[in-house]
Design an enzyme around this catalytic site. Structure first.
Site, PDB file in Angstrom:
ATOM      1  N   TYR A 156       1.000 -11.972  72.790  1.00  0.00           N
ATOM      2  CA  TYR A 156       0.864 -10.885  73.777  1.00  0.00           C
ATOM      3  C   TYR A 156       0.087 -11.400  74.991  1.00  0.00           C
ATOM      4  CZ  TYR A 156      -0.372  -6.296  75.729  1.00  0.00           C
ATOM      5  OH  TYR A 156      -0.535  -5.211  76.567  1.00  0.00           O
ATOM      6  N   SER A 184      -2.682  -6.752  81.885  1.00  0.00           N
ATOM      7  CA  SER A 184      -3.621  -6.281  80.857  1.00  0.00           C
ATOM      8  C   SER A 184      -4.918  -7.067  80.993  1.00  0.00           C
ATOM      9  CB  SER A 184      -3.025  -6.542  79.471  1.00  0.00           C
ATOM     10  OG  SER A 184      -3.965  -6.275  78.459  1.00  0.00           O
TER      11      SER A 184
HETATM   12  P1  NDP Z   1       3.755   2.878  75.582  1.00  0.00           P
HETATM   13  O1  NDP Z   1       4.221   2.295  74.294  1.00  0.00           O
HETATM   14  O2  NDP Z   1       3.357   4.313  75.609  1.00  0.00           O
HETATM   15  O3  NDP Z   1       4.856   2.649  76.706  1.00  0.00           O
HETATM   16  C1  NDP Z   1       5.649   1.489  76.745  1.00  0.00           C
HETATM   17  C2  NDP Z   1       6.857   1.802  77.609  1.00  0.00           C
HETATM   18  O4  NDP Z   1       7.673   0.641  77.677  1.00  0.00           O
HETATM   19  C3  NDP Z   1       7.697   2.929  77.032  1.00  0.00           C
HETATM   20  O5  NDP Z   1       8.118   3.763  78.083  1.00  0.00           O
HETATM   21  C4  NDP Z   1       8.873   2.195  76.420  1.00  0.00           C
HETATM   22  O6  NDP Z   1      10.005   3.023  76.494  1.00  0.00           O
HETATM   23  C5  NDP Z   1       9.010   1.017  77.384  1.00  0.00           C
HETATM   24  N1  NDP Z   1       9.740  -0.079  76.805  1.00  0.00           N
HETATM   25  C6  NDP Z   1       9.419  -0.850  75.744  1.00  0.00           C
HETATM   26  N2  NDP Z   1      10.396  -1.747  75.499  1.00  0.00           N
HETATM   27  C7  NDP Z   1      11.344  -1.541  76.451  1.00  0.00           C
HETATM   28  C8  NDP Z   1      12.600  -2.137  76.739  1.00  0.00           C
HETATM   29  N3  NDP Z   1      13.081  -3.128  75.991  1.00  0.00           N
HETATM   30  N4  NDP Z   1      13.314  -1.670  77.782  1.00  0.00           N
HETATM   31  C9  NDP Z   1      12.842  -0.650  78.540  1.00  0.00           C
HETATM   32  N5  NDP Z   1      11.666  -0.065  78.324  1.00  0.00           N
HETATM   33  C10 NDP Z   1      10.940  -0.502  77.290  1.00  0.00           C
HETATM   34  O7  NDP Z   1       2.561   1.937  76.052  1.00  0.00           O
HETATM   35  P2  NDP Z   1       1.750   1.809  77.432  1.00  0.00           P
HETATM   36  O8  NDP Z   1       2.048   2.928  78.319  1.00  0.00           O
HETATM   37  O9  NDP Z   1       0.357   1.548  77.040  1.00  0.00           O
HETATM   38  O10 NDP Z   1       2.348   0.455  78.005  1.00  0.00           O
HETATM   39  C11 NDP Z   1       2.732   0.265  79.358  1.00  0.00           C
HETATM   40  C12 NDP Z   1       2.284  -1.107  79.815  1.00  0.00           C
HETATM   41  O11 NDP Z   1       0.864  -1.139  79.858  1.00  0.00           O
HETATM   42  C13 NDP Z   1       2.717  -2.257  78.909  1.00  0.00           C
HETATM   43  O12 NDP Z   1       3.181  -3.329  79.703  1.00  0.00           O
HETATM   44  C14 NDP Z   1       1.420  -2.637  78.200  1.00  0.00           C
HETATM   45  O13 NDP Z   1       1.413  -3.977  77.801  1.00  0.00           O
HETATM   46  C15 NDP Z   1       0.412  -2.344  79.297  1.00  0.00           C
HETATM   47  N6  NDP Z   1      -0.964  -2.190  78.833  1.00  0.00           N
HETATM   48  C16 NDP Z   1      -1.316  -1.149  78.015  1.00  0.00           C
HETATM   49  C17 NDP Z   1      -2.612  -1.030  77.560  1.00  0.00           C
HETATM   50  C18 NDP Z   1      -3.048   0.048  76.618  1.00  0.00           C
HETATM   51  O14 NDP Z   1      -4.165  -0.029  76.102  1.00  0.00           O
HETATM   52  N7  NDP Z   1      -2.253   1.053  76.377  1.00  0.00           N
HETATM   53  C19 NDP Z   1      -3.642  -1.995  77.955  1.00  0.00           C
HETATM   54  C20 NDP Z   1      -3.167  -3.038  78.832  1.00  0.00           C
HETATM   55  C21 NDP Z   1      -1.876  -3.110  79.246  1.00  0.00           C
HETATM   56  P3  NDP Z   1      11.219   3.080  75.448  1.00  0.00           P
HETATM   57  O15 NDP Z   1      10.657   2.845  74.082  1.00  0.00           O
HETATM   58  O16 NDP Z   1      11.748   4.460  75.650  1.00  0.00           O
HETATM   59  O17 NDP Z   1      12.170   2.038  75.900  1.00  0.00           O
END
Ligand code: NDP
Length: 250
Positions: free
Chosen positions: A160, A147
């Site tokens: 975070y 990030s």
């Molecule tokens: P979302 O919340 O849309 O996606 C997060 C994903 O992580 C989901 O598929 C969720 O699936 C999965 N997840 C969360 N906890 C678990 C777990 N314990 N086991 C398995 N899967 C898990 O957010 P983003 O797509 O934005 O996030 C993806 C990555 O991008 C993250 O690492 C985030 O920190 C990073 N990021 C995002 C930014 C943004 O602005 N959106 C900016 C910078 C970085 P499920 O709940 O089905 O398990």
């Protein structure tokens, strides 16, 4: 008439964590459209099934695994099953994460622990599960989604940021230690339109993040960066990419 060329990622086998929504789902769609076989892992089976059906209907190859990546043994099983299903893992995309932002003084210790367990330990479990396989096969690519919060600290985001700084640090260590045939890429997005802010439990913080999200870019921009890193020749390792909305000043 000459035959059309094979898709750029034909034959590549990719394990993607956090593939049920947002950035991970966009990565799955993009790589599958370019010929990769994708293993889509997350906890929400219904979302994974819908995405896999969409990819398959479009002629792609996808499998799903319902996994909590905070569970070390489950992540090892995920890697073993992916290898058994596809024959090998060429690329691991460590993408799953959560962002329940809050000021430290709010004392949301369970939320801190969850971020450490998923954002940091989940990434480590993924590396532990695939690194021996990649070293044995003499090739591999680990792509970690960090990030902008891996580059600077924001008030309300201390834990975070700590997890994301740690992901960047361990990625650099992996790059140096993994050997000459294994690539390591860190991709650091700015604000992307996803469900990430849904875990925020402090109303004022949630409202602030909603304001930032007005300028958010789509998750396809991050999937493009993953594809760019993967598309390089095996001797070229794209180590870091930072991608922000043009309008993001932080
Ligand atoms: P979302 O919340 O849309 O996606 C997060 C994903 O992580 C989901 O598929 C969720 O699936 C999965 N997840 C969360 N906890 C678990 C777990 N314990 N086991 C398995 N899967 C898990 O957010 P983003 O797509 O934005 O996030 C993806 C990555 O991008 C993250 O690492 C985030 O920190 C990073 N990021 C995002 C930014 C943004 O602005 N959106 C900016 C910078 C970085 P499920 O709940 O089905 O398990």
């Amino acid at each position: 008439m000459s035959a059309s060329p094979a898709p750029i990622f034909a034959g590549r086998r990719v394990l993607i964590t956090g593939a049920s929504s947002g950035i991970g789902a966009a990565i799955g769609r993009r790589l599958a459209a370019d010929g990769a076989a994708v293993m889509l892992a997350a906890r929400r089976t219904d979302r994974l099934e819908a995405l896999a059906a969409e990819i398959t209907a479009a002629g792609g190859t996808a499998a799903i695994a319902t996994v909590d990546i905070a569970d070390r043994a489950a992540v090892q099983r995920l890697a073993d099953e992916t290898e058994a299903r596809f024959g090998a893992i060429d690329v691991l995309v460590n993408n799953a994460g959560l962002m329940p932002l809050s000021p430290l003084a709010a004392g949301k210790v369970e939320e801190w622990e969850r971020m450490v367990d998923v954002n940091l330990k989940g990434v480590l479990y993924g590396i532990a599960a695939v690194l021996p396989k990649m070293q044995a096969q003499g090739r591999g690519h680990v792509i970690n989604v960090a990030s902008v919060a891996a580059h600077k600290v924001f008030p309300g985001a201390a834990v975070y940021c700590a997890t994301k700084f740690a992901v960047r640090a361990l990625s650099e260590g992996l790059r140096m230690e993994a050997g000459p045939k294994i690539r390591t890429t860190v991709i650091s997005p700015g604000t992307v339109a996803t469900e990430l802010a849904d875990t925020i439990t402090v109303p004022e913080v949630a409202a602030m993040i909603r304001r930032y999200q007005e300028i958010a870019i789509g998750p396809e921009a991050i999937a493009d960066a993953v594809a760019y890193a993967m598309a390089q020749p095996a001797t070229v390792d794209v180590n870091e990419i930072v991608i922000r909305p043009t309008a993001q000043d932080l």
